[in-house]
Design an enzyme around this catalytic site. Structure first.
Site, PDB file in Angstrom:
ATOM      1  N   CYS A 379      29.315  70.756  68.759  1.00 20.77           N
ATOM      2  CA  CYS A 379      29.451  69.557  69.587  1.00 20.77           C
ATOM      3  C   CYS A 379      28.116  69.181  70.239  1.00 20.77           C
ATOM      4  O   CYS A 379      27.251  68.644  69.562  1.00 20.77           O
ATOM      5  CB  CYS A 379      30.555  69.753  70.628  1.00 20.77           C
ATOM      6  SG  CYS A 379      31.110  68.190  71.359  1.00 20.77           S
ATOM      7  N   HIS A 503      34.716  70.898  67.072  1.00 20.19           N
ATOM      8  CA  HIS A 503      34.823  72.269  67.593  1.00 20.19           C
ATOM      9  C   HIS A 503      35.620  73.123  66.602  1.00 20.19           C
ATOM     10  O   HIS A 503      36.847  73.249  66.744  1.00 20.19           O
ATOM     11  CB  HIS A 503      35.520  72.273  68.951  1.00 20.19           C
ATOM     12  CG  HIS A 503      34.732  71.678  70.061  1.00 20.19           C
ATOM     13  ND1 HIS A 503      33.905  72.424  70.882  1.00 20.19           N
ATOM     14  CD2 HIS A 503      34.631  70.402  70.509  1.00 20.19           C
ATOM     15  CE1 HIS A 503      33.351  71.638  71.783  1.00 20.19           C
ATOM     16  NE2 HIS A 503      33.760  70.403  71.577  1.00 20.19           N
ATOM     17  N   GLU A 505      35.950  76.165  66.441  1.00 20.06           N
ATOM     18  CA  GLU A 505      36.523  77.365  67.083  1.00 20.06           C
ATOM     19  C   GLU A 505      37.989  77.180  67.463  1.00 20.06           C
ATOM     20  O   GLU A 505      38.732  78.173  67.599  1.00 20.06           O
ATOM     21  CB  GLU A 505      35.700  77.760  68.317  1.00 20.06           C
ATOM     22  CG  GLU A 505      35.740  76.797  69.490  1.00 20.06           C
ATOM     23  CD  GLU A 505      34.648  75.743  69.462  1.00 20.06           C
ATOM     24  OE1 GLU A 505      34.302  75.216  70.540  1.00 20.06           O
ATOM     25  OE2 GLU A 505      34.143  75.443  68.361  1.00 20.06           O
TER      26      GLU A 505
END
Length: 532
Positions: A379, A503, A505
């Site tokens: 990001c 993102h 993750e």
């Protein structure tokens, strides 16, 4: 529908969320479809405007819901995708009831906590549970029993207990059993917590006792006697080496079997995948060193999903890791620290907001780029990668993001068009799932093994399309795009230089790691081999 309601006593931070997630994982292992609801008693509508210093990371769901980090644990443990409706807050409940009152939905009645607020809570719980198609719904009531903010929610679940069949709803109370200076396990905090719960009309069916060492038989007997639960329902939740071992620990303590009996469930099969994942996790070979350069580095919960994603990649690659957290401002104040980055096998720059620490992050990005150290940017990490490249490769002196300098001569990062004029802070960013098309033959395509991907976003700014051609002429490749929005940048010829506007993750799972994190781990292992 079966409901398992998890409450907490004595103090916050005992691990209600991990306890609930572990229960859910074990029930999933025996063939049940499980969903989860997190109740946060704060008045905020959602977690989107909360500081990471106070609340840890903001977890983003597929529909763009900004929620408490516990929902991230639910998604990882249950390997599922939740929505914003799975997070109830006082703000959401009161907002909904007030809007109904303004419309005249209550037909002139005096609107009160009971029944209007409690009915709204119950209705939302039941609708979310039914819509999910699950067999079992976990409900974590945030905060601690006795908190004034939690009272309407506890009253609502008390009413649910009266309305549901006894075999369809169970209360699990998480409490603390501390050890005194003589090494004795003390049950008085648990007794007082259960007493306070009973004063609200709630009786726990299971007590999960958080403790440093396993509960002794005498402690279990004492808790059972004074709290009026069977000894088999007093579960020792002692410290484990890793949170992913907790489902196995609780299963070993007999909690799953007790729930099967108490909720009239059946165990037709067993999925060993979680046990196998934990075995791999406990048998890792070697070790890589990762440096995470951020600005919330003293509070690891601020980057919880990143830590989890690294762990998932580590397990998949069979290699252990050590993570060092470097405050970006340290690099700004002492550039000599840059040389220490040579000691690492990889550098990661995470997302964030605000100007503080951005120059230090770009110093780390430049060092990784020029010294061929594997780099992963997320990001803001991607945006700063573009700014750094514009400044130091294109020679655009003063290039910046308009987030940090509205008067920059080279706004290589600019606000999203739809964000212009937006005044409210909450839930107004580009949030949730968006698709990206990947460039054939790119590192991105190799990592994902696909030409099209869907990942989660949380940002207001993007790469300025007016600078894309100039950046690519100098070697930076935008290998993932959504229409005219740049989603991924990479550097051909570099051992591993990958940055994403999204993102990754948030979609990583144990046993199914995020592709960019797995590729990052592989690149670090390769660097380590070359250095040996």
């Amino acid at each position: 529908m079966k409901y398992i309601i998890v409450t907490g006593g004595v103090m916050s931070g005992l691990g209600k969320g991990i306890t609930a997630a572990s229960i859910g994982r074990n029930l999933k292992n025996i063939g049940y479809k499980v969903t989860a609801i997190k109740i946060d008693p704060y008045i905020n509508i959602d977690a989107g405007t909360m500081s990471p210093y106070q609340h840890g990371e903001v977890f983003v769901l597929k529909d763009g819901g900004e929620v408490d980090l516990d929902l991230g644990n639910y998604e990882r443990f249950l390997d599922t995708e939740l929505t914003r409706d799975h997070n109830l807050t006082t703000g959401k409940i009161y907002q909904s009831v007030i809007l109904k009152e303004r419309r005249g939905d209550y037909l002139g009645k005096t609107v009160q906590i009971i029944p209007h607020i409690t009915n709204e809570i119950k209705d939302r719980i039941r609708k979310v549970a039914a819509k999910s198609g699950a067999d079992i719904c976990l409900i974590e009531v945030g905060g601690t029993v006795g908190d004034i903010e939690s009272m309407p929610f506890l009253e609502a679940v008390r009413q649910m207990h009266r309305e549901e069949r006894s075999e369809d709803l169970i209360f699990v109370h998480v409490t603390l059993v501390p050890i005194d200076t003589q090494g004795e396990q003390k049950t008085k905090p648990t007794q007082h917590s259960v007493k306070e719960l009973r004063e609200l009309g709630l009786t726990p069916n299971v007590i999960v006792a958080r403790c440093r060492e396993p509960l002794s038989k005498s402690t279990i007997s004492k808790v059972s006697l004074f709290c009026d639960v069977p000894e088999e329902a007093v579960i020792s939740a002692h410290d484990a080496r890793d949170i992913y071992e907790l489902p196995l620990l609780m299963d070993k303590e007999g909690l799953t079997q007790y729930l099967i009996k108490r909720l009239c469930l059946k165990s037709a099969s067993y999925d060993p995948s979680w046990t196998e994942m934990v075995e791999r996790m406990n048998n890792l070979k070697g070790q890589v060193k990762i440096c995470i350069v951020g600005k919330y580095t003293h509070l690891e919960d601020s980057y919880l999903s990143i830590s989890a994603s690294i762990k998932h990649a580590s397990i998949e690659c069979g290699c252990d890791y050590v993570t060092d957290w470097l405050n970006a401002e340290t690099l700004e104040q002492d550039p000599e620290c840059l040389r220490k980055l040579d000691d690492y096998d990889g550098i990661l720059v995470p997302g964030g907001f605000g100007e503080r620490g951005t120059e230090g992050k770009m110093m780390a990005i430049r060092y990784a780029r020029e010294h061929n150290i594997p780099f992963l940017g997320l990001c803001l990490g991607m945006q700063l990668s573009v700014v750094e490249f514009a400044r130091n490769v294109l020679g655009l002196k003063g290039a910046n993001s308009t987030e940090f300098n509205e008067d920059t001569p080279y706004p290589v990062i600019d606000i999203l068009p739809e964000q212009e004029g937006v005044e409210d802070m909450g839930a107004t960013m580009r949030l949730g799932d968006y698709e990206a098309q990947l460039k054939p033959g790119s590192l991105a395509e190799k990592i994902y093994g696909s030409r099209s991907i869907v990942e989660r976003h949380r940002h207001r700014y993007e790469v300025n399309p007016n600078f894309v051609d100039k950046l690519q002429e100098k070697g930076l490749v935008f290998s993932g795009v959504n229409r005219n929005r740049m989603e991924i940048c990479e550097l051909p010829g570099h051992p591993f230089f990958f940055a994403s506007q999204f993102h990754p993750e948030f979609k990583s799972r144990p046993g199914r790691p995020s592709p960019p994190f797995k590729a990052f781990m592989c690149a670090m292992l390769e660097r380590q081999k070359e250095r040996c």
